[in-house]
Each structure stands twice: as C-alpha cells, then as structure tokens.
Design a protein around this motif. Structure first.
Motif, PDB file in Angstrom:
ATOM      1  N   LEU A 241       1.137  -0.925  -0.111  1.00  0.00           N
ATOM      2  CA  LEU A 241      -0.341  -0.104   0.698  1.00  0.00           C
ATOM      3  C   LEU A 241       0.977   1.072   0.159  1.00  0.00           C
ATOM      4  N   PHE A 242       1.865   1.033   0.737  1.00  0.00           N
ATOM      5  CA  PHE A 242       2.941   2.356   1.058  1.00  0.00           C
ATOM      6  C   PHE A 242       3.300   2.905  -0.019  1.00  0.00           C
ATOM      7  N   ARG A 274       2.414   8.984   6.572  1.00  0.00           N
ATOM      8  CA  ARG A 274       3.712   9.580   7.046  1.00  0.00           C
ATOM      9  C   ARG A 274       4.599   8.260   8.345  1.00  0.00           C
ATOM     10  N   ASP A 275       3.981   8.252   8.563  1.00  0.00           N
ATOM     11  CA  ASP A 275       4.394   6.478  10.150  1.00  0.00           C
ATOM     12  C   ASP A 275       5.253   5.820   9.170  1.00  0.00           C
ATOM     13  N   LEU A 276       4.495   5.394   7.964  1.00  0.00           N
ATOM     14  CA  LEU A 276       5.981   4.439   7.627  1.00  0.00           C
ATOM     15  C   LEU A 276       6.564   5.029   6.504  1.00  0.00           C
ATOM     16  N   PHE A 277       6.470   6.442   6.329  1.00  0.00           N
ATOM     17  CA  PHE A 277       7.344   7.197   5.509  1.00  0.00           C
ATOM     18  C   PHE A 277       8.731   7.827   6.290  1.00  0.00           C
ATOM     19  N   GLN A 278       8.779   7.687   7.649  1.00  0.00           N
ATOM     20  CA  GLN A 278       9.562   7.687   8.807  1.00  0.00           C
ATOM     21  C   GLN A 278      10.062   6.913   9.243  1.00  0.00           C
ATOM     22  N   THR A 279       9.478   5.632   9.282  1.00  0.00           N
ATOM     23  CA  THR A 279      10.022   4.258   9.180  1.00  0.00           C
ATOM     24  C   THR A 279      11.137   3.921   8.878  1.00  0.00           C
ATOM     25  N   PRO A 280      12.448   4.011   9.151  1.00  0.00           N
ATOM     26  CA  PRO A 280      13.733   2.953   8.420  1.00  0.00           C
ATOM     27  C   PRO A 280      13.614   1.579   7.456  1.00  0.00           C
ATOM     28  N   GLY A 281      13.184   1.696   6.299  1.00  0.00           N
ATOM     29  CA  GLY A 281      12.915   1.375   5.265  1.00  0.00           C
ATOM     30  C   GLY A 281      12.042   1.635   4.479  1.00  0.00           C
ATOM     31  N   PHE A 282      11.246   3.037   4.577  1.00  0.00           N
ATOM     32  CA  PHE A 282      10.110   3.093   3.400  1.00  0.00           C
ATOM     33  C   PHE A 282      10.722   4.179   3.742  1.00  0.00           C
ATOM     34  N   GLY A 283      10.513   5.643   3.947  1.00  0.00           N
ATOM     35  CA  GLY A 283      10.492   6.782   3.166  1.00  0.00           C
ATOM     36  C   GLY A 283      12.331   6.614   2.267  1.00  0.00           C
ATOM     37  N   ASP A 284      13.166   5.719   3.023  1.00  0.00           N
ATOM     38  CA  ASP A 284      14.084   6.591   2.704  1.00  0.00           C
ATOM     39  C   ASP A 284      14.812   5.591   1.299  1.00  0.00           C
ATOM     40  N   THR A 285      13.429   4.607   0.407  1.00  0.00           N
ATOM     41  CA  THR A 285      13.840   4.242  -0.543  1.00  0.00           C
ATOM     42  C   THR A 285      13.259   5.271  -1.099  1.00  0.00           C
TER      43      THR A 285
END
Length: 359
Positions: A241-242, A274-285
């Motif tokens: 979903l992200f 936003r929660d996922l984006f700020q979780t390592p492995g999500f937003g940093d990709t």
C-alpha cells in the motif's frame, strides 16, 4: 476487436505488466510474467545463493519500490545486489543512464532488455521492473513482482539480518486475511490509480474513480483503529500500500485524475503514510524527483508537453503523525529497525525530505 467493435489499443507500460490493453476504453494490465522462482530447494533451477543474483529495480516505479523496501527491511543487501535504472525510458526498455558510461556496473549492459533477450531471444512482452537477473549468464530469472517480495521473505531467511521483521505471517488464518487485504489493495488501489489515469472514455474513468475512492474510504476506516493493515506490526501488505500512497499527491492526484482528495486531506491515511515514511526502510527508499520525472515524461499520451511539476511541498512527510498512540510493535517481537542506508544506495540529496539538498 472490443465489444464496441473498435480495435483494442495496446500500449507499452514498462513499469510493470509489460503492456496494457484498452478494452472497450477500460485499462487492462497485462499480467503475464516470467514466473520462475528462486527457492531454497532450487526446484526451478535457481537455488538461493548469496551474491549470485542482482535485483534491477527503478526507484521511480511503485512495483519495483516494493522490492527495494523488502530487501532493505530484511537486510539482504549483501546477499542480493541492487541495480538502479534511471527514471525514464523509451518503448524498448529501461536504461542504466545513471551509471558511469550508461552501463550497469555488474551486468555490463545498457538496457534491461538485453537481460530479457538472454533469457528469451526476442522476448515479446514489456521489459519490466523489478526483475532479478542471474549474474552468471546475465539472463532474467523472474519479473513476477508479487512473488519476488514474498520469496525474499520466505525463501531467503538464512540471509535475513538479525532482528528482521516477519513480513509474511506464519499463522494460516492471518496469512489468508493478509492475502485478501492485498488482493483488494492491488485491484482497487495499486492498479486502481492506473485504471483512472489510462481510462479511454468518460464512462470508464467514472467507474474506475468510484472503485478507487470506495477502496480508499475502506482503508481510512480500517486504519482508524489499528496502526498497520494487519494490526500491530508491519507486514507485506503495508509495503504494497505504501508505494502507491507515497506517490499519490505527487503524481496520481493530478496526473491520473484521482482528485477527489489529496492524500494529505485524508486524516487517517495521511498519518499512516507519514508513519511508514518515517520508519527506516520505507521513506529512505523514495526518490520524489525520479518519480515525477518518470510519470510526467514517459506518459506522453497523458502529458504530451512532458513538463514536470515543481510541487507538491514535501515537508509534510516529516511532521508528527501520532500513530504511535495506537501502540503496536512495528518490527514484531524481538525485531529491530534496519541500520542506516549504505552510502552507495542513498537517495540523492534534494530528492527526498529525509535527504535535504546540499548547501
């Protein structure tokens, strides 16, 4: 010929699915893939073997972004190398124009098409990412995007990092529920935005739009009382979903006419994203610059001027989300976040609010 008596239109769509057909003015994605699997027992002739395979996954593509995220969450960077085509392509293939000399440094090829042709000369369908290539012969093993990430979770366990999350549940009932959720997310949201964007008639667009927003309203309700799609921990369903949500305001809202609301106007989904984006492995990709370049430059039938918009403002992705009030253990019992992104795989400065432009 379609039901209306007019010839179906077949168009290249290299991000995923090879080609799509407008049947009766409705977008229908080609779902024929190279379904060979890489497994522990090597039943298809390709055993799990660290260092042997290369994941080719453009950051621009949501289907490929899934594989990049799962590889990082599970800590498979040393086991499976990563090749990154540029964000734009022609009708033939994704190209390695970001690499020195315009060639992938491991495979030594300019176009991903070359790896497909080594698997099947004259490969007749679209050249899609993600694709896993065997570095021994330079041939594509699989481009079955949905199975790739599941196999990274279930077949490559011997090479997962310590503390890696369990993205695919062991419990049969939970797995069945997750599969059901993922099917709806895929048909109505992941593919639903494309169904809106490539509709060939007002009627087809109206129907696609209604389906998309019915599903997004369902997700808004589902996530109001649970931190993640399956409850208190991150699973494969959240990854799937992200990658659509993170592209929504930058691309799908305007470019694909999915404009009832912006994601940032849906309180629950916006906080969840936003929660996922700020979780390592999500937003940093995520590379927002490449995402916009891909959609607005490649889809000339939708955007013939190829002008890439400057917006939207991305600073909101780093604002407080409040989702931790729902509790949960993002990584599961005993799990830990992945370490920082290795230097050679970081998103370029200025392409993501986590990586500001260099002064």
């Amino acid at each position: 010929m379609n039901d209306a008596g007019t010839k179906d239109q077949e168009r290249p769509e290299h991000g995923r699915g090879g080609t799509y057909t407008v049947k009766g003015q409705e977008f229908v994605r080609d779902s024929r893939y190279i379904t060979t699997r890489i497994t522990r027992d090597g039943a298809d002739g390709y055993p799990v073997e660290p260092g042997r395979y290369r994941l080719i996954a453009a950051r621009a593509c949501p289907w490929a972004n899934r594989a990049i995220i799962v590889r990082r969450l599970l800590g498979l960077e040393d086991a499976i190398s990563l090749g990154l085509p540029g964000p734009t392509h022609d009708e033939r293939s994704w190209t390695f124009d970001l690499d020195p000399g315009g060639k992938d440094p491991v495979l030594g090829i300019e176009r991903l098409q070359e790896a497909y042709f080594r698997r099947e000369p004259g490969y007749p369908r679209g050249i899609t990412v993600p694709a896993i290539v065997d570095t021994r012969d330079g041939a594509v093993v699989t481009n079955d995007f949905a199975q790739i990430t599941l196999d990274l979770s279930t077949e490559w366990t011997a090479f997962h990092r310590d503390g890696a999350p369990r993205l695919v549940p062991d419990d049969p009932d939970e797995r069945a529920e997750m599969d059901s959720v993922m099917r709806r997310v895929y048909t109505e949201v992941n593919n639903g935005v494309y169904r809106c964007g490539f509709a060939g008639s007002q009627e087809a667009y109206d129907a696609a739009y209604a389906r998309l927003w019915t599903a997004l309203d369902w997700l808004e309700e589902r996530l109001a009382t649970r931190r993640y799609l399956m409850g208190d921990r991150i699973t494969e369903a959240d990854v799937r979903l992200f990658t659509t949500l993170v592209r929504f305001d930058a691309v799908y809202h305007g470019h694909f006419k999915c404009n009832r609301n912006k994601l940032s106007e849906m309180p629950v989904l916006w906080a969840y994203a936003r929660d996922l984006f700020q979780t390592p492995g999500f937003g940093d990709t995520v590379d927002f610059v490449q995402i916009k370049q891909h959609y607005y430059v490649v889809h000339t039938d939708i955007n013939p001027t190829q002008i890439v918009p400057q917006g939207p403002d991305l600073s909101g992705w780093l604002t407080e989300h409040g989702r931790d009030e729902l509790g949960g253990k993002p990584w599961g019992d005993g799990g830990t976040p992945p370490p920082p992104v290795r230097d050679d795989e970081r998103v370029a400065p200025g392409h993501n609010p986590l990586y500001p432009a260099e002064a």
